[in-house]
Design a protein around this motif. Structure first.
Motif, PDB file in Angstrom:
ATOM      1  N   ALA A  44     -47.807  13.580 -15.251  1.00 42.81           N
ATOM      2  CA  ALA A  44     -47.623  13.373 -13.662  1.00 42.81           C
ATOM      3  C   ALA A  44     -46.280  13.908 -13.584  1.00 42.81           C
ATOM      4  CB  ALA A  44     -48.130  12.097 -13.174  1.00 42.81           C
ATOM      5  N   PRO A  45     -46.064  14.978 -13.062  1.00 41.76           N
ATOM      6  CA  PRO A  45     -44.699  15.654 -12.973  1.00 41.76           C
ATOM      7  C   PRO A  45     -44.009  15.052 -11.845  1.00 41.76           C
ATOM      8  CG  PRO A  45     -46.276  17.491 -12.801  1.00 41.76           C
ATOM      9  CD  PRO A  45     -47.024  16.354 -13.289  1.00 41.76           C
ATOM     10  N   ASN A  46     -44.803  14.755 -10.915  1.00 45.23           N
ATOM     11  CA  ASN A  46     -44.164  14.368  -9.376  1.00 45.23           C
ATOM     12  C   ASN A  46     -45.102  13.305  -8.767  1.00 45.23           C
ATOM     13  OD1 ASN A  46     -42.443  14.444  -7.145  1.00 45.23           O
ATOM     14  ND2 ASN A  46     -43.946  15.697  -6.055  1.00 45.23           N
ATOM     15  N   ALA A  47     -44.260  12.271  -8.154  1.00 49.59           N
ATOM     16  CA  ALA A  47     -45.024  11.135  -7.509  1.00 49.59           C
ATOM     17  C   ALA A  47     -43.817  10.727  -6.207  1.00 49.59           C
ATOM     18  CB  ALA A  47     -45.202  10.132  -8.087  1.00 49.59           C
ATOM     19  N   GLU A  48     -44.541  10.856  -5.097  1.00 50.42           N
ATOM     20  CA  GLU A  48     -43.974  10.439  -3.850  1.00 50.42           C
ATOM     21  C   GLU A  48     -44.608   9.197  -3.361  1.00 50.42           C
ATOM     22  OE1 GLU A  48     -43.834  13.686  -1.236  1.00 50.42           O
ATOM     23  OE2 GLU A  48     -42.990  15.077  -2.947  1.00 50.42           O
ATOM     24  N   ASN A  49     -44.186   7.931  -2.748  1.00 53.26           N
ATOM     25  CA  ASN A  49     -45.007   7.163  -2.357  1.00 53.26           C
ATOM     26  C   ASN A  49     -44.177   6.313  -1.000  1.00 53.26           C
ATOM     27  OD1 ASN A  49     -46.925   5.145  -2.631  1.00 53.26           O
ATOM     28  ND2 ASN A  49     -45.936   3.698  -3.901  1.00 53.26           N
ATOM     29  N   ASP A  50     -44.720   6.232  -0.072  1.00 54.43           N
ATOM     30  CA  ASP A  50     -44.263   5.754   0.982  1.00 54.43           C
ATOM     31  C   ASP A  50     -45.011   4.326   1.378  1.00 54.43           C
ATOM     32  OD1 ASP A  50     -43.198   5.018   3.584  1.00 54.43           O
ATOM     33  OD2 ASP A  50     -44.101   6.611   4.809  1.00 54.43           O
ATOM     34  N   LEU A  51     -44.794   3.341   0.709  1.00 49.82           N
ATOM     35  CA  LEU A  51     -45.536   2.268   0.413  1.00 49.82           C
ATOM     36  C   LEU A  51     -45.654   1.398   1.769  1.00 49.82           C
ATOM     37  CD1 LEU A  51     -47.419   0.537  -1.415  1.00 49.82           C
ATOM     38  CD2 LEU A  51     -45.436  -0.504  -2.138  1.00 49.82           C
ATOM     39  N   ARG A  56     -47.959   7.565   3.275  1.00 46.78           N
ATOM     40  CA  ARG A  56     -48.437   8.685   2.669  1.00 46.78           C
ATOM     41  C   ARG A  56     -48.086   8.416   1.083  1.00 46.78           C
ATOM     42  NH1 ARG A  56     -52.199  11.938   3.533  1.00 46.78           N
ATOM     43  NH2 ARG A  56     -51.619  13.410   1.885  1.00 46.78           N
ATOM     44  N   PHE A  57     -48.958   8.829   0.149  1.00 48.97           N
ATOM     45  CA  PHE A  57     -48.613   8.752  -1.291  1.00 48.97           C
ATOM     46  C   PHE A  57     -49.161  10.127  -1.683  1.00 48.97           C
ATOM     47  CE2 PHE A  57     -52.839   6.985  -1.026  1.00 48.97           C
ATOM     48  CZ  PHE A  57     -53.605   7.505  -2.197  1.00 48.97           C
ATOM     49  N   HIS A  58     -48.369  10.692  -2.809  1.00 51.62           N
ATOM     50  CA  HIS A  58     -48.881  11.682  -3.492  1.00 51.62           C
ATOM     51  C   HIS A  58     -48.281  11.762  -4.780  1.00 51.62           C
ATOM     52  CE1 HIS A  58     -48.188  15.927  -4.735  1.00 51.62           C
ATOM     53  NE2 HIS A  58     -49.246  16.190  -4.496  1.00 51.62           N
ATOM     54  N   THR A  59     -49.281  12.027  -5.673  1.00 54.86           N
ATOM     55  CA  THR A  59     -49.158  12.209  -7.254  1.00 54.86           C
ATOM     56  C   THR A  59     -49.685  13.549  -7.566  1.00 54.86           C
ATOM     57  OG1 THR A  59     -49.142   9.999  -7.590  1.00 54.86           O
ATOM     58  CG2 THR A  59     -49.131  11.087  -9.473  1.00 54.86           C
TER      59      THR A  59
END
Length: 144
Positions: A44-51, A56-59
């Protein structure tokens, strides 16, 4: 997505660390990229997480050989710190994750709506592999 009867699948594991640590490893992007794949030939080279509710989240998940990759993303419906995460994937499927503290360990129960392209047994095995990878990563990292 088909609007008929939705099949739900539940996978679970028990992690030998307290829920506060489990939560950190589950939700922080620098940890998500270390465990969010089903087998060692993926990453998983990239992850974003607005918890947060509505966040939004994106992996990004990819085969290490570059042969295939996909985005795992959606919007949080409900977040209760150290207890519950529920979200809707971009394809409309719902997922709920419960974190159940049990003294110095944490039971994780993940329920998701199956998609219609692959057999439910394959989906269950894949999601369980993610959980197993999380368990291995979090327990190893917590002891370091």
């Amino acid at each position: 997505m088909e609007t008929g009867n939705k099949v739900t699948i539940t996978v679970e594991t028990t992690v030998q660390i307290p829920v506060e640590e489990v939560w950190k490893y589950w939700t922080e992007p620098q940890h998500i990229t270390k465990w969010s794949f089903a087998s060692d030939d993926w990453h998983a080279p990239n992850a974003e997480n607005d918890l947060r509710d509505g966040g939004r989240f994106h992996t990004r998940m990819e085969a290490k050989d570059g042969s295939f990759g996909f985005d795992f993303s959606g919007v949080y419906d409900e977040v209760k710190i150290h207890e519950l995460i529920s979200y809707t994937l971009d394809d409309g499927r719902k997922v709920t994750i419960r974190f159940v503290p049990q003294e110095n360990e944490t039971k994780i129960i993940e329920t998701f709506e199956a998609e219609t392209d692959n057999p439910t047994e394959m989906q269950e095995a894949g999601w369980q592999a993610f959980l197993d990878n999380f368990k291995k990563y979090s327990e190893t990292t917590n002891k370091a």
